[in-house]
Design an enzyme around this catalytic site. Structure first.
Site, PDB file in Angstrom:
ATOM      1  N   LYS A  65      -1.194  50.901  34.186  1.00  0.00           N
ATOM      2  CA  LYS A  65      -1.700  52.264  34.415  1.00  0.00           C
ATOM      3  C   LYS A  65      -1.544  52.522  35.903  1.00  0.00           C
ATOM      4  O   LYS A  65      -2.499  52.856  36.612  1.00  0.00           O
ATOM      5  CB  LYS A  65      -3.156  52.357  33.920  1.00  0.00           C
TER       6      LYS A  65
ATOM      7  N   ASP B  99      -5.986  43.549  24.940  1.00  0.00           N
ATOM      8  CA  ASP B  99      -6.994  43.495  23.886  1.00  0.00           C
ATOM      9  C   ASP B  99      -6.810  44.683  22.947  1.00  0.00           C
ATOM     10  O   ASP B  99      -6.776  44.531  21.719  1.00  0.00           O
ATOM     11  CB  ASP B  99      -8.398  43.524  24.508  1.00  0.00           C
TER      12      ASP B  99
ATOM     13  N   ASP C  29      -4.738  44.893  18.863  1.00  0.00           N
ATOM     14  CA  ASP C  29      -5.347  45.346  17.602  1.00  0.00           C
ATOM     15  C   ASP C  29      -4.497  46.445  16.960  1.00  0.00           C
ATOM     16  O   ASP C  29      -4.313  46.475  15.740  1.00  0.00           O
ATOM     17  CB  ASP C  29      -6.768  45.896  17.836  1.00  0.00           C
TER      18      ASP C  29
ATOM     19  N   TYR D 297     -12.331  41.997  32.626  1.00  0.00           N
ATOM     20  CA  TYR D 297     -13.134  41.041  31.855  1.00  0.00           C
ATOM     21  C   TYR D 297     -13.912  40.092  32.760  1.00  0.00           C
ATOM     22  O   TYR D 297     -14.995  39.652  32.405  1.00  0.00           O
ATOM     23  CB  TYR D 297     -12.231  40.200  30.939  1.00  0.00           C
TER      24      TYR D 297
ATOM     25  N   ASP E  52      -1.124  54.473  27.963  1.00  0.00           N
ATOM     26  CA  ASP E  52      -1.287  55.545  26.964  1.00  0.00           C
ATOM     27  C   ASP E  52       0.042  55.811  26.249  1.00  0.00           C
ATOM     28  O   ASP E  52       0.097  55.939  25.021  1.00  0.00           O
ATOM     29  CB  ASP E  52      -1.876  56.821  27.597  1.00  0.00           C
TER      30      ASP E  52
HETATM   31  C1  IPM Z   1     -10.064  39.299  21.214  1.00  0.00           C
HETATM   32  C2  IPM Z   1     -11.501  39.707  21.061  1.00  0.00           C
HETATM   33  C3  IPM Z   1     -12.284  39.211  22.257  1.00  0.00           C
HETATM   34  C4  IPM Z   1     -11.722  39.878  23.485  1.00  0.00           C
HETATM   35  C5  IPM Z   1     -13.792  39.429  22.167  1.00  0.00           C
HETATM   36  C6  IPM Z   1     -14.354  38.800  20.923  1.00  0.00           C
HETATM   37  C7  IPM Z   1     -14.519  38.916  23.381  1.00  0.00           C
HETATM   38  O1  IPM Z   1     -11.603  41.072  20.880  1.00  0.00           O
HETATM   39  O2  IPM Z   1      -9.802  38.083  21.318  1.00  0.00           O
HETATM   40  O3  IPM Z   1      -9.204  40.165  21.201  1.00  0.00           O
HETATM   41  O4  IPM Z   1     -12.099  41.009  23.825  1.00  0.00           O
HETATM   42  O5  IPM Z   1     -10.873  39.264  24.125  1.00  0.00           O
HETATM   43 MG    MG Z   2      -9.720  42.062  20.656  1.00  0.00          MG
END
Ligand code: IPM
Ligand code: MG
Length: 356
Positions: free
Chosen positions: A189, A245, A249, A138, A221
């Protein structure tokens, strides 16, 4: 209590409004609480020509905690990186050195049916993803796009971690596990990437200082697969910025909806930035359909992590459980037999449950 409120873009505004409303009810009218609103993202561009205006940065510096909505607008990829509305969040994380991002994935029993996984796989789930938030690909330099020697466009980013960045997040992971079930799974990884070999070495070294905590390692993975196969094997998952990240999700969907997931981003002290894991969701913004619960639960994390108000945090969380038990659902967690309500009505129901 100095709280900076940064609703931002998309659904950020409407969900943050509900979190503030619940905050005011749980704190009562006499609380020594100061809310300072500050624009970020496109909202910052509109007001000051910068997604993270100077005035907003100053408010962030002075605050004990930041309640953040979401930032970004569709198509902002075309804008120079640091001036993108979506990048304001990354700048804020970096500026405040918020390196430790807590993303709990907790199953609310009433939402079992909303998960796409079988009930027995997710029932009772309670895991913590600890994501390193200020390093990795990042922020690694060099980065950029250029025309290469063959005359074609080429783009590159750098996955980069140094020892101290890894060890400080490792310590947070082990200390977090000590307050939970004493297990840390470090996700990397290391079979392919040098950066991740260092990650694994440092995790192992720091782990020796915590003999009471069990440390395991998984490649990312395999970790993704295990999260879907048997998520209840995990207590604390610690991982780098990019893997965190993605995995957070995935973990969000175990619990039914990303609309339910709160997060806290901390530095060394008690100051933190609290934001729902979901983004701006421009397709549903302004329609009063977004789920405000992730924002409300993020506010509860703020009460707990920044202000040590554990009882009040628990009151908010139990009010959320109460409205779910009542059968109230926003569209993202709706199921036949429950009652579909909008953003405002959901926020209001939580305040009513609190008042009881
Ligand atoms: C998160 C989001 C952010 C990230 C984006 C919006 C920059 O996806 O907070 O998970 O990738 O960190
Ligand atoms: Mg995210």
């Amino acid at each position: 209590m100095k709280i900076a409120v940064m609703p931002g873009d998309g659904i950020g505004e409407e969900v943050t409004q509900q979190a503030v409303r619940v905050l005011q009810v749980v704190m009562g009218p006499h609380a020594a609480m100061e809310l300072a609103y500050a624009p970020v993202g496109q909202a910052g561009v509109d007001v000051a020509g910068d997604p993270l205006p100077l005035a907003t940065r100053e408010i962030a510096d002075k605050a004990d905690a930041i309640l953040f909505g979401s930032a970004g607008v569709p198509g902002d990829e075309a804008i120079e990186y640091m001036m993108r509305p979506g990048a304001s969040l990354l700048r804020l994380r970096k500026q405040l050195d918020l390196f430790a991002n807590f993303r709990p994935a907790v199953m609310f029993q009433d939402l079992i049916g909303a998960s796409t996984l079988k009930p027995e796989i997710v029932s009772g789930l309670d895991l913590m993803i600890l994501r390193e938030l200020t390093g990795d690909i990042y922020f690694g330099e060099p980065r950029g796009t250029h025309i290469n020697a063959r005359g074609e466009r080429e783009a590159f980013n750098t996955m980069r971690y140094n020892e101290s960045e890894i060890s400080r997040i490792a310590h947070v992971a082990f200390q977090t596990a000590r307050k939970r079930r004493h297990q840390v799974c470090s996700v990397d990884k290391a079979n392919v990437l040098d950066t991740m070999q260092l990650w694994r070495q440092v995790m192992t070294e720091v782990g020796r200082e915590y003999p009471d905590v069990e440390l395991s390692h998984l490649f990312v993975d395999a970790a993704a697969m295990q999260l879907m196969r048997n998520p209840k094997q995990f207590d604390v998952i610690v991982t780098g910025n990019i893997f965190g990240d993605i995995l957070s999700d995935a973990a969000a969907m175990l619990t039914g909806s990303i609309g339910m997931l709160p997060s806290a981003s901390m530095s060394h002290g008690k100051k933190g930035l609290y934001e729902p894991v979901h983004g701006t969701a421009p397709d549903i913004a302004g329609k009063d359909v977004a789920n405000p619960l992730a924002s409300i639960l993020s506010m509860a994390m703020m009460l707990r992590y920044s202000f040590d108000l554990h009882d009040k945090a628990e009151q908010v969380e139990s009010a959320v459980r109460h409205v779910l038990a009542q059968g109230l659902r926003t569209a993202d967690i709706y199921q036949p037999g429950t009652q579909c309500v909008g953003t405002r009505a959901m926020g209001e129901a939580v305040t009513k449950a609190l008042a009881k």
